[in-house]
Design a protein around this motif. Structure first.
Motif, short mmCIF file in Angstrom:
data_model
loop_
_atom_site.label_atom_id
_atom_site.label_comp_id
_atom_site.label_asym_id
_atom_site.label_seq_id
_atom_site.Cartn_x
_atom_site.Cartn_y
_atom_site.Cartn_z
N ALA A 61 0.83 -1.21 0.00
CA ALA A 61 0.00 0.00 0.00
C ALA A 61 0.86 1.26 0.00
CB ALA A 61 -0.92 0.00 1.22
N LYS A 62 1.95 1.20 0.75
CA LYS A 62 2.87 2.34 0.83
C LYS A 62 3.32 2.74 -0.58
CE LYS A 62 7.64 3.25 2.11
NZ LYS A 62 8.48 3.52 3.28
N TRP A 63 3.72 1.75 -1.37
CA TRP A 63 4.25 2.06 -2.72
C TRP A 63 3.15 2.34 -3.72
CZ3 TRP A 63 8.74 3.73 -2.06
CH2 TRP A 63 9.65 3.11 -1.20
N LEU A 64 2.01 1.68 -3.59
CA LEU A 64 0.92 1.90 -4.54
C LEU A 64 0.35 3.32 -4.41
CD1 LEU A 64 -1.22 -1.38 -4.50
CD2 LEU A 64 -0.15 -0.34 -6.52
N TYR A 65 0.25 3.80 -3.16
CA TYR A 65 -0.46 5.07 -2.94
C TYR A 65 0.44 6.18 -2.43
CZ TYR A 65 -4.20 1.92 -3.90
OH TYR A 65 -4.97 0.99 -4.53
N GLY A 66 1.73 5.90 -2.25
CA GLY A 66 2.65 6.94 -1.80
C GLY A 66 2.32 7.44 -0.40
N ILE A 67 1.87 6.55 0.47
CA ILE A 67 1.51 6.90 1.85
C ILE A 67 2.56 6.29 2.79
CG2 ILE A 67 -0.26 6.63 3.65
CD1 ILE A 67 -1.43 8.19 1.35
N SER A 68 3.06 7.10 3.72
CA SER A 68 4.07 6.60 4.65
C SER A 68 3.51 5.46 5.51
CB SER A 68 4.52 7.73 5.58
OG SER A 68 5.12 7.20 6.74
N GLN A 69 4.39 4.51 5.86
CA GLN A 69 3.97 3.40 6.73
C GLN A 69 3.40 3.91 8.06
OE1 GLN A 69 7.24 3.56 5.55
NE2 GLN A 69 8.09 4.62 7.32
N ASP A 70 3.81 5.11 8.48
CA ASP A 70 3.30 5.65 9.75
C ASP A 70 1.83 6.06 9.64
OD1 ASP A 70 5.84 5.25 10.82
OD2 ASP A 70 6.51 7.20 10.06
N ASN A 71 1.35 6.19 8.40
CA ASN A 71 -0.06 6.54 8.20
C ASN A 71 -0.87 5.37 7.65
OD1 ASN A 71 0.36 9.21 9.06
ND2 ASN A 71 1.15 9.74 7.04
N ILE A 72 -0.35 4.18 7.86
CA ILE A 72 -1.11 2.98 7.49
C ILE A 72 -1.36 2.18 8.77
CG2 ILE A 72 -1.25 0.91 6.05
CD1 ILE A 72 0.84 2.21 4.19
N GLU A 73 -2.63 2.01 9.08
CA GLU A 73 -3.02 1.32 10.31
C GLU A 73 -3.61 -0.04 9.95
OE1 GLU A 73 -5.96 3.51 12.52
OE2 GLU A 73 -6.41 1.79 13.80
N ILE A 74 -3.18 -1.05 10.68
CA ILE A 74 -3.74 -2.39 10.47
C ILE A 74 -4.80 -2.64 11.53
CG2 ILE A 74 -3.23 -4.88 10.52
CD1 ILE A 74 -0.38 -4.10 9.49
N VAL A 75 -5.97 -3.10 11.09
CA VAL A 75 -7.03 -3.40 12.05
C VAL A 75 -7.58 -4.80 11.75
CG1 VAL A 75 -8.84 -2.26 10.68
CG2 VAL A 75 -9.14 -2.50 13.12
N VAL A 76 -7.81 -5.56 12.80
CA VAL A 76 -8.33 -6.92 12.62
C VAL A 76 -9.85 -6.86 12.52
CG1 VAL A 76 -8.56 -9.21 13.68
CG2 VAL A 76 -6.36 -8.01 13.76
N HIS A 77 -10.35 -7.50 11.46
CA HIS A 77 -11.79 -7.50 11.17
C HIS A 77 -12.14 -8.93 10.75
CE1 HIS A 77 -15.58 -6.72 9.29
NE2 HIS A 77 -15.13 -6.75 8.06
N PRO A 78 -12.52 -9.76 11.73
CA PRO A 78 -12.62 -11.21 11.48
C PRO A 78 -13.61 -11.61 10.41
CG PRO A 78 -12.70 -10.73 13.83
CD PRO A 78 -12.81 -9.42 13.13
N GLN A 79 -14.60 -10.77 10.08
CA GLN A 79 -15.62 -11.18 9.11
C GLN A 79 -15.15 -11.00 7.66
OE1 GLN A 79 -16.27 -8.78 11.56
NE2 GLN A 79 -17.19 -10.19 13.06
N SER A 80 -14.08 -10.26 7.45
CA SER A 80 -13.54 -10.01 6.10
C SER A 80 -14.58 -9.47 5.12
CB SER A 80 -12.89 -11.28 5.52
OG SER A 80 -11.78 -11.67 6.27
N ILE A 81 -15.45 -8.62 5.60
CA ILE A 81 -16.48 -8.01 4.74
C ILE A 81 -16.04 -6.60 4.31
CG2 ILE A 81 -18.86 -7.11 4.70
CD1 ILE A 81 -18.68 -10.16 4.38
N VAL A 82 -15.51 -5.84 5.28
CA VAL A 82 -14.92 -4.55 4.94
C VAL A 82 -13.51 -4.84 4.42
CG1 VAL A 82 -14.12 -2.33 5.82
CG2 VAL A 82 -16.26 -3.32 6.66
N HIS A 83 -13.27 -4.59 3.15
CA HIS A 83 -12.00 -5.00 2.55
C HIS A 83 -10.87 -4.02 2.80
CE1 HIS A 83 -14.49 -7.78 -0.22
NE2 HIS A 83 -14.26 -8.32 0.95
N SER A 84 -11.18 -2.85 3.24
CA SER A 84 -10.26 -1.84 3.76
C SER A 84 -10.95 -0.49 3.74
CB SER A 84 -8.93 -1.78 3.00
OG SER A 84 -8.05 -2.75 3.57
#
Ligand code: MG
Length: 388
Positions: free
Chosen positions: A226-249
């Protein structure tokens, strides 16, 4: 009538490759397979070739060349073998879009060749951007080539960002299912088996990525992707666990608004979207019924239980050849785990030790990535040989 778009599928017998051909078959008036590339699955490649009638096929394993050639005799389909021929064949003028669905580092050379030839690329091989994202972005600047993400999360980012000014994006929120060990106590991970790790709760995927999901290395890779695709720093990428996998991001904007993309956990969706761009392809396939999902839940990931998440952020911050080292060690460690040679926690240990050992290169050229990959794999393998 508009001309059919000719598609090259690199890794056509893998999970993403097979689902890509489902989409080609779903829209026969729009798409045509022109090149199919498989590593070792000769039988399936033959079956696909007879059905989709591409101009060319490649079976990478040389010992299987004769078998494929014999089976396709008289069809007019040219059969090639070896790895290096793929980089040549993807540049053919006839090819419009290259779907890169091969596993791991092996996708890098042919992706670079496709970029140089100005092809549209539907990128499923995330390791390409993990290993050499900076170099790939440099090359894209001088090329007509465009990258469309096939990863479900990155397809979601794309759909949320379309029509927006990227400057207004304040945060990417990358969802993770949490994998099969989300609810396991940390101590139990020392003794989990290959069979446990291959039980992914939501997504049907190939073996390598399923193990990457169990360690959450996959989510670390996707953060770098994502960092390279969208030019967003890793510090502005948050990982969140969503067990149902319905919201894809999700994407957060500077005004505090958040957009999400939802859908069933089915890879046909992001493939259909990537191949349909700039429009959308109508389908009669299964729809999501939102009322079936009484609760969509979100939680912070457990960085203690899944330390490879921190490893990935560290690799992204250090940059240079460090993510390439991390990827190389991971490929060796996952193969060893799938081969019952090492335990689950040894995957992390192998990667950490290899990263601590590897010489740092700040601005690697292509040759540096090639050398780094080879050396890191060799070192990781030697660590694993000591474990036995
Ligand atoms: Mg994904």
């Amino acid at each position: 009538m508009e001309q059919k778009r000719k598609i090259a599928v690199l890794g056509s017998t893998g999970s993403i490759g097979r689902q890509t051909l489902d989409i080609v078959a779903e829209y026969p008036h729009l798409f045509e397979a022109d090149l199919l590339v498989a590593n070792r699955s000769a039988e399936l490649l033959i079956e696909q070739a007879l059905r989709f009638r591409p101009r060319n096929v490649v079976i990478a394993s040389e010992e299987l060349h004769e078998k494929v050639e014999k089976a396709l005799e008289g069809t007019g389909i040219a059969v090639y073998t070896g790895d290096s021929v793929v980089s040549e064949l993807v540049t053919a003028a006839e090819i419009d879009t290259v779907v890169t669905a091969m596993v791991g580092y092996s996708g890098l050379a042919s992706t670079i060749a496709a970029i140089k030839a100005g092809k549209k690329i539907a990128l499923a091989n995330k390791e390409t951007l993990v290993v050499a994202g900076e170099l790939i972005n440099e090359m894209l600047k001088d090329s007509e080539s465009v990258l469309y993400p096939v990863d479900s999360e990155h397809g979601a980012f794309y759909q949320c960002i379309v029509g927006e000014d990227i400057k207004n994006v304040s945060k990417l929120i990358l969802t993770a299912s949490g994998g099969p060990f989300r609810t396991f106590p940390r101590e139990r991970l020392a003794t989990v088996t290959k069979a446990d790790a291959l039980q992914h709760p939501n997504w049907a995927m190939g073996a390598k990525i399923t193990i990457d999901s169990a360690t959450m290395m996959n989510k670390g890779f996707e953060m770098i992707e994502a960092k390279w695709l969208y030019g967003i720093s890793q510090d502005n990428i948050e990982i969140v666990v969503h067990p149902q996998s319905i919201v894809h991001s999700m994407v957060e904007f500077v005004d505090g608004s958040v957009k999400a993309q939802l859908g069933l956990p089915d890879m046909h969706l992001p493939i259909r979207y990537a191949l349909g761009l700039p429009g959308r392809l109508a389908t009669d396939e299964q729809r999501m019924t939102i009322a079936d999902y009484a609760s969509l839940t979100f939680e912070k990931p457990d960085f203690e239980k899944f330390p490879l998440l921190s490893t990935a952020y560290e690799a992204a911050r250090r940059g240079g050849n460090v993510p390439c080292v991390m990827n190389a060690a991971n490929e060796i460690a996952v193969a060893a785990f799938l081969d019952d040679k090492i335990g689950f926690n040894d995957i992390y240990n192998t990667i950490e030790k290899t990263m601590a050992w590897a010489p740092f290169i700040g601005s690697p050229a292509y040759e540096d990535y090639v050398a780094t990959n080879a050396e890191a794999r060799h070192y990781a393998q030697s660590l694993i040989n000591d474990i036995k």
